[in-house]
Design a protein around this motif. Structure first.
Motif, PDB file in Angstrom:
ATOM      1  N   GLU A 219       0.830  -1.210   0.000  1.00 24.99           N
ATOM      2  CA  GLU A 219       0.000   0.000   0.000  1.00 24.99           C
ATOM      3  C   GLU A 219       0.871   1.271   0.000  1.00 24.99           C
ATOM      4  OE1 GLU A 219      -3.151  -0.167  -0.699  1.00 24.99           O
ATOM      5  OE2 GLU A 219      -3.035   2.035  -0.715  1.00 24.99           O
ATOM      6  N   THR A 221       3.914   1.637  -1.221  1.00 24.35           N
ATOM      7  CA  THR A 221       4.545   1.837  -2.529  1.00 24.35           C
ATOM      8  C   THR A 221       3.512   2.238  -3.581  1.00 24.35           C
ATOM      9  OG1 THR A 221       6.170   0.170  -1.881  1.00 24.35           O
ATOM     10  CG2 THR A 221       6.199   0.836  -4.172  1.00 24.35           C
ATOM     11  N   VAL A 222       2.304   1.660  -3.476  1.00 25.49           N
ATOM     12  CA  VAL A 222       1.230   2.007  -4.431  1.00 25.49           C
ATOM     13  C   VAL A 222       0.901   3.502  -4.362  1.00 25.49           C
ATOM     14  CG1 VAL A 222      -1.258   1.720  -4.899  1.00 25.49           C
ATOM     15  CG2 VAL A 222       0.195  -0.286  -4.608  1.00 25.49           C
ATOM     16  N   GLN A 223       0.968   4.071  -3.146  1.00 26.03           N
ATOM     17  CA  GLN A 223       0.702   5.511  -3.012  1.00 26.03           C
ATOM     18  C   GLN A 223       1.681   6.339  -3.830  1.00 26.03           C
ATOM     19  OE1 GLN A 223       0.596   6.205   1.199  1.00 26.03           O
ATOM     20  NE2 GLN A 223      -1.328   5.057   1.366  1.00 26.03           N
ATOM     21  N   ARG A 224       2.906   5.838  -3.990  1.00 26.27           N
ATOM     22  CA  ARG A 224       3.919   6.550  -4.783  1.00 26.27           C
ATOM     23  C   ARG A 224       3.895   6.153  -6.251  1.00 26.27           C
ATOM     24  NH1 ARG A 224       4.710   6.388   0.162  1.00 26.27           N
ATOM     25  NH2 ARG A 224       5.871   7.997   1.267  1.00 26.27           N
ATOM     26  N   PRO A 226       1.107   4.510  -8.436  1.00 22.72           N
ATOM     27  CA  PRO A 226      -0.243   3.948  -8.585  1.00 22.72           C
ATOM     28  C   PRO A 226      -0.339   2.892  -9.692  1.00 22.72           C
ATOM     29  CG  PRO A 226      -0.299   6.353  -8.509  1.00 22.72           C
ATOM     30  CD  PRO A 226       1.135   5.963  -8.598  1.00 22.72           C
ATOM     31  N   LYS A 227       0.607   2.938 -10.619  1.00 23.33           N
ATOM     32  CA  LYS A 227       0.610   1.967 -11.716  1.00 23.33           C
ATOM     33  C   LYS A 227       0.650   0.517 -11.207  1.00 23.33           C
ATOM     34  CE  LYS A 227       2.934   1.242 -16.092  1.00 23.33           C
ATOM     35  NZ  LYS A 227       4.187   1.314 -16.813  1.00 23.33           N
ATOM     36  N   ALA A 229      -1.020  -0.830  -8.815  1.00 22.49           N
ATOM     37  CA  ALA A 229      -2.389  -1.323  -8.624  1.00 22.49           C
ATOM     38  C   ALA A 229      -3.027  -1.642  -9.974  1.00 22.49           C
ATOM     39  CB  ALA A 229      -3.217  -0.284  -7.866  1.00 22.49           C
ATOM     40  N   ARG A 230      -2.745  -0.822 -10.974  1.00 25.45           N
ATOM     41  CA  ARG A 230      -3.323  -1.061 -12.313  1.00 25.45           C
ATOM     42  C   ARG A 230      -2.757  -2.346 -12.927  1.00 25.45           C
ATOM     43  NH1 ARG A 230      -2.712   4.616 -12.686  1.00 25.45           N
ATOM     44  NH2 ARG A 230      -0.935   4.513 -14.112  1.00 25.45           N
TER      45      ARG A 230
END
Ligand code: C5P
Length: 287
Positions: A219, A221-224, A226-227, A229-230
């Motif tokens: 979570e 790393t995803v905040q930095r 976002p790709k 998560a995609r």
């Protein structure tokens, strides 16, 4: 004499952060496994007492900043080696990716120099030396599927994970591991059930294993990036059994049992990502 040693990448099937320790590191519970995506280290002797490091990647440092250099220097000093060494790193594993490429190169160098210099050190002794260079090095000394705890230095080999295909995507942005750990709030993080994950692996239950896979750092790393998560969503949409970020990222991987489906997912991901790999897990000797 020239010694060539394989340095496989790792993925985290599970990564749980328990708490921040007084020394600034985090107490971790992880299950790591080696995959068939490897760098190769070649070592040979030099008459002159020096460390000559080369790589096939122009931007990698070849001095003290490289963990491979540090590994050679440490062994040289500790065992009073009076000759030099030529080391070549042939890189395939993406750099700064969450796949422990640098740590695996360091571990492979320790194993190779142990042979070249006939030091007769046990894997435990090599892991202990490696732990002074980086937290992922002890695991990389052993490889295969292991439960890894403490700061990363306590390794318990377990049964091989159920065999499957692994598809990896390395986004082109990078993250620094210390930054991710610094931003982590252990209370708010997701905590995968590592005991349940371990049990699923030891009973060779692939489906149960996929249910318990998880990563406390994802979570953050995803905040930095976002790709990430995609890419995960796309992997699941294309038919993956599970998709997860490895280590502190940013590489995302997914697991698939059937070869045809793995190939289809690989081709689909290739359509909109530059760095995509399709590999198998490595079978160890501890089945
Ligand atoms: O040991 P290594 O240099 O690979 O660790 C990089 C960084 O990752 C550390 O400086 C620390 O910020 C973080 N880390 C941590 N807890 C661990 C391992 C690494 O906080 N168990």
């Amino acid at each position: 004499m020239e010694i060539r040693e394989k340095a496989p990448a790792k993925i985290n099937l599970g990564l749980d952060t328990l708490y921040k320790r007084e020394d600034g590191f985090h107490e971790l519970e992880m299950i790591m496994t080696s995959i068939d995506l490897s760098d190769h280290i070649t070592v040979s002797s030099l008459d002159e007492k020096k460390i000559q490091l080369t790589t096939n990647i122009a931007f990698l440092p070849t001095d003290k900043r490289n963990h491979v250099y540090q590994a050679a220097q440490k062994l040289m000093n500790e065992f009073n080696i009076q000759i030099g060494v030529k080391i070549h790193i042939e890189k395939t594993i993406p750099v700064s990716a969450g796949l422990a490429g640098g740590s695996s190169d360091c571990a492979a160098t320790l194993r190779a120099l142990n042979k070249l210099w006939k030091l007769n050190l046990s894997l435990d002794e090599l892991a202990n030396i490696g732990s002074q260079i980086g937290s992922d090095v002890p695991y990389c000394i052993y490889g295969n599927t292991s439960l890894v705890t403490g700061r990363g230095e306590i390794i318990q080999p377990i049964k091989d994970m159920p065999s499957c295909y692994v598809i990896l995507v390395k986004p082109n942005q990078s993250v620094s591991t210390p930054t991710i750990f610094k931003a982590l709030n252990v209370q708010e993080a997701h905590h995968p059930n590592i005991a349940a994950l371990k049990w699923a692996i030891e009973t060779n239950n692939y489906q149960e294993m996929t249910k318990h896979m998880g990563n406390s750092l994802e979570e953050v790393t995803v905040q930095r990036i976002p790709k990430i998560a995609r890419i995960k969503d796309a992997m699941m949409k294309f038919g993956a059994d599970v998709a997860l970020m490895s280590g502190s990222g940013p590489t995302v991987f997914c697991l698939v049992k059937q070869e045809k489906r793995a190939q289809r997912i690989f081709n689909a991901l290739k359509g909109f990502n530059e760095e995509v790999y399709l590999v198998r897990t490595i079978r160890g000797k501890n089945e």
